[in-house]
Design an enzyme around this catalytic site. Structure first.
Site, PDB file in Angstrom:
ATOM      1  N   LEU A 116       5.718 -18.661 -19.485  1.00  0.00           N
ATOM      2  CA  LEU A 116       5.388 -20.032 -19.859  1.00  0.00           C
ATOM      3  C   LEU A 116       4.982 -19.996 -21.335  1.00  0.00           C
ATOM      4  O   LEU A 116       4.440 -18.986 -21.800  1.00  0.00           O
ATOM      5  CB  LEU A 116       4.217 -20.559 -19.004  1.00  0.00           C
ATOM      6  CG  LEU A 116       4.500 -20.758 -17.509  1.00  0.00           C
ATOM      7  CD1 LEU A 116       3.223 -21.151 -16.764  1.00  0.00           C
ATOM      8  CD2 LEU A 116       5.576 -21.823 -17.288  1.00  0.00           C
ATOM      9  N   ASP A 117       5.219 -21.095 -22.031  1.00  0.00           N
ATOM     10  CA  ASP A 117       4.842 -21.154 -23.452  1.00  0.00           C
ATOM     11  C   ASP A 117       3.332 -21.047 -23.600  1.00  0.00           C
ATOM     12  O   ASP A 117       2.591 -21.343 -22.661  1.00  0.00           O
ATOM     13  CB  ASP A 117       5.300 -22.487 -24.062  1.00  0.00           C
ATOM     14  CG  ASP A 117       6.816 -22.634 -24.035  1.00  0.00           C
ATOM     15  OD1 ASP A 117       7.504 -21.594 -23.982  1.00  0.00           O
ATOM     16  OD2 ASP A 117       7.289 -23.784 -24.053  1.00  0.00           O
ATOM     17  N   GLN A 118       2.880 -20.740 -24.809  1.00  0.00           N
ATOM     18  CA  GLN A 118       1.423 -20.569 -25.003  1.00  0.00           C
ATOM     19  C   GLN A 118       0.654 -21.837 -24.632  1.00  0.00           C
ATOM     20  O   GLN A 118      -0.431 -21.759 -24.090  1.00  0.00           O
ATOM     21  CB  GLN A 118       1.104 -20.048 -26.403  1.00  0.00           C
ATOM     22  CG  GLN A 118       1.211 -20.895 -27.633  1.00  0.00           C
ATOM     23  CD  GLN A 118       0.281 -22.075 -27.775  1.00  0.00           C
ATOM     24  OE1 GLN A 118      -0.813 -22.111 -27.223  1.00  0.00           O
ATOM     25  NE2 GLN A 118       0.730 -23.061 -28.511  1.00  0.00           N
ATOM     26  N   LYS A 202      10.882 -28.727 -22.805  1.00  0.00           N
ATOM     27  CA  LYS A 202      10.694 -29.332 -24.137  1.00  0.00           C
ATOM     28  C   LYS A 202      12.041 -29.716 -24.750  1.00  0.00           C
ATOM     29  O   LYS A 202      12.183 -30.796 -25.340  1.00  0.00           O
ATOM     30  CB  LYS A 202       9.957 -28.347 -25.054  1.00  0.00           C
ATOM     31  CG  LYS A 202       8.502 -28.165 -24.629  1.00  0.00           C
ATOM     32  CD  LYS A 202       7.800 -27.120 -25.452  1.00  0.00           C
ATOM     33  CE  LYS A 202       6.388 -26.929 -24.935  1.00  0.00           C
ATOM     34  NZ  LYS A 202       5.728 -25.741 -25.455  1.00  0.00           N
TER      35      LYS A 202
END
Ligand code: URA
Length: 250
Positions: A116-118, A202
């Site tokens: 998962l992204d930060q 996104k």
């Protein structure tokens, strides 16, 4: 299995360190499932039944798991990398034994199943079972993942329909579509994906002219993030929960 081997396999150090911990009286074992109190064991070669064994090492309770399957509620501002560049690593949220479990198959210690992204929060699975990682990451298996998206601009029916019909991302001519998509309210979408391309949510939102302001994964398969698992906390997965993501360990 000998008690020293149990500790070794669970990541408490080399075989020598594990034998020493036991001989120094730092390990307590619950003799059976009914026992309320654990008792100190100093014989490092004591034969025990490993599956389900409960014990403490330097006061910290532990339970034997042949292979580790766990869920983490990933907080914002953490990286899913062993060597993070900017933010703390999710691995720093786990106790040391989980990170140091000896290698059984291709995997040393537990690893995140996908990333998962930060700035993304929520449900992340972790394991040291290479087959589980492969199974969940394989596009062939289509395990649905549900994301709660906060958008910058109001969501309209046209955007929802486009996400369902499929959008083209810049580096791939094959359209990607949401398996399900519903507007929760003006600035919130619930999106289900069965693939996991880089920054997929996104990029999909950007492709329909909107922008992700917040992203939270709430569900994988039928497994939902429990409300009592606070950000940064982890817990073991039950066999039933593993089945909920379509996996039965060998
Ligand atoms: N899609 C994204 O864009 N980011 C994530 O972290 C997960 C899915």
């Amino acid at each position: 299995m000998q008690l020293q081997e149990v500790l070794f396999r669970q990541g408490f150090g080399t075989r020598r360190v594990c034998a020493g911990l036991i001989q120094q009286g730092r390990v307590q074992v619950w003799p059976d499932a009914e026992a309320i109190q654990p008792a100190v064991v100093t014989d490092s070669t004591l034969e025990v039944t490993a599956p389900g064994l409960r014990f403490t090492v330097q006061g910290v309770p532990w339970e034997y798991h042949e292979l580790a399957y766990l869920m983490l509620n990933k907080p914002a501002g953490t990286e899913c990398s062993q060597k993070p560049s900017t933010y703390p690593s999710i691995y720093s949220l786990l106790p040391a034994p989980l990170r140091h479990r000896p290698q059984k198959g291709p995997v040393q210690g537990v690893q995140a199943v996908g990333r998962l992204d930060q700035d993304t929060t929520g449900l992340l699975l972790m394991t040291d079972d290479g087959k589980f990682i492969h199974r969940l990451s394989s596009p062939r298996h289509h395990v649905p993942k549900v994301y709660e998206v906060t958008t910058k601009h109001p969501v309209d029916a046209r955007q929802v329909q486009k996400l369902l019909d499929g959008v083209v991302l810049e580096d791939d001519p094959k359209p990607v579509r949401a398996a399900a998509c519903e507007a929760v309210d003006t600035l919130h979408l619930r999106l289900t994906l069965t693939e996991g391309k880089y920054h997929q949510v996104k990029r999909m939102l950007a492709a329909v002219g909107n922008r992700v302001e917040g992203l939270h994964r709430s569900q994988i398969g039928t497994l939902t993030l429990p409300h009592d698992l606070a950000p940064g906390q982890w817990r073991w997965l039950s066999a039933q929960e593993l089945a909920g993501v379509g996996y039965a360990p060998a």
